[in-house]
Design an enzyme around this catalytic site. Sequence first.
Site, PDB file in Angstrom:
ATOM      1  N   SER A 118       0.825  -1.205   0.000  1.00  0.00           N
ATOM      2  CA  SER A 118       0.000   0.000   0.000  1.00  0.00           C
ATOM      3  C   SER A 118       0.864   1.261   0.000  1.00  0.00           C
ATOM      4  O   SER A 118       2.016   1.250   0.422  1.00  0.00           O
ATOM      5  CB  SER A 118      -0.910   0.007   1.235  1.00  0.00           C
ATOM      6  OG  SER A 118      -1.688  -1.169   1.277  1.00  0.00           O
TER       7      SER A 118
HETATM    8  N1  SAH Z   1      -0.637  -3.940   3.783  1.00  0.00           N
HETATM    9  C1  SAH Z   1      -0.193  -4.826   2.735  1.00  0.00           C
HETATM   10  C2  SAH Z   1      -1.267  -4.892   1.681  1.00  0.00           C
HETATM   11  C3  SAH Z   1      -1.140  -6.017   0.747  1.00  0.00           C
HETATM   12  S1  SAH Z   1      -2.401  -6.070  -0.495  1.00  0.00           S
HETATM   13  C4  SAH Z   1       1.093  -4.263   2.169  1.00  0.00           C
HETATM   14  O1  SAH Z   1       1.240  -3.044   2.221  1.00  0.00           O
HETATM   15  O2  SAH Z   1       1.924  -5.005   1.668  1.00  0.00           O
HETATM   16  C5  SAH Z   1      -3.624  -7.043   0.293  1.00  0.00           C
HETATM   17  C6  SAH Z   1      -3.259  -8.461   0.577  1.00  0.00           C
HETATM   18  O3  SAH Z   1      -4.437  -9.123   1.053  1.00  0.00           O
HETATM   19  C7  SAH Z   1      -2.793  -9.271  -0.619  1.00  0.00           C
HETATM   20  O4  SAH Z   1      -1.518  -9.774  -0.362  1.00  0.00           O
HETATM   21  C8  SAH Z   1      -3.834 -10.396  -0.752  1.00  0.00           C
HETATM   22  O5  SAH Z   1      -3.287 -11.631  -1.163  1.00  0.00           O
HETATM   23  C9  SAH Z   1      -4.362 -10.468   0.657  1.00  0.00           C
HETATM   24  N2  SAH Z   1      -5.698 -11.061   0.819  1.00  0.00           N
HETATM   25  C10 SAH Z   1      -6.799 -10.870   0.067  1.00  0.00           C
HETATM   26  N3  SAH Z   1      -7.846 -11.569   0.573  1.00  0.00           N
HETATM   27  C11 SAH Z   1      -7.381 -12.205   1.687  1.00  0.00           C
HETATM   28  C12 SAH Z   1      -7.978 -13.086   2.639  1.00  0.00           C
HETATM   29  N4  SAH Z   1      -9.269 -13.423   2.590  1.00  0.00           N
HETATM   30  N5  SAH Z   1      -7.200 -13.536   3.647  1.00  0.00           N
HETATM   31  C13 SAH Z   1      -5.888 -13.210   3.737  1.00  0.00           C
HETATM   32  N6  SAH Z   1      -5.273 -12.396   2.860  1.00  0.00           N
HETATM   33  C14 SAH Z   1      -6.006 -11.892   1.850  1.00  0.00           C
END
Ligand code: SAH
Length: 217
Positions: free
Chosen positions: A64
């Site tokens: 993000s």
């Molecule tokens: N705060 C993180 C955001 C990553 S993007 C960063 O800055 O790196 C959001 C993430 O949520 C992705 O990696 C995706 O694979 C994960 N995601 C989506 N649905 C999910 C679920 N039901 N359970 C666990 N992870 C999930």
Amino acid sequence: MSADYRPTPLDYMIREQIMGRGVSDPRVLAAMRGVPRDRFVPPDHRDLAFADRALLIGHEQTISQPYIVALMTERLRVEPTHRVLEVGCGSGYQTAILARLAAEVYAIERIKPLLDRAWEVLSELGVRNVHFRLGDGTAGWPEHAPFDRVLIAAAAPRVPRRLLLGQLADGGLAVLPVGEDDQQELVVVEREGAELRTTPVCGCRFVRLVGEEGFER
Ligand code: SAH
């Protein structure tokens, strides 16, 4: 400040993107200062590590934007005694910031290579109060519930009631994006007994939450 003081890209990021847009909680700012964002960014994007944007981390997912991480963290009002559930740990950047503010962080990610990489980076940084789990975070982590705080880093179609009523402590707060791809809103949800009170924060753009209380894909 000595005459040869030069602000680093991290200093600029915090001053311009984060303080400049109104995030002021000193604990949040200190936590952001303490986490080397470049370590969470893939090597071919390192030059953009402190840029004012989200970046691809593989598997169609993103780390993000720094400001949104700071804003979500500030709105979550994490205290040093708190146990925090994080759904969607992705790169592990937000996880590392939560780990500086909370007692324990329980991070769930559904894509194994991302989880493995986040684990590796946090281990290298010496972070010891994060517990990792592979799977659908919308099912929570019942063995460690209730949580004082829940942060969801992917957009849910609607507020996940079963997760929050089942695993967020009474009086606890959650921060998450809600809505369809181009119509998302960041919200704070406060649990009071069987009630969930939702307060909008701002428009936002996140990848989809995929799972039982998320999108199908
Ligand atoms: N705060 C993180 C955001 C990553 S993007 C960063 O800055 O790196 C959001 C993430 O949520 C992705 O990696 C995706 O694979 C994960 N995601 C989506 N649905 C999910 C679920 N039901 N359970 C666990 N992870 C999930």
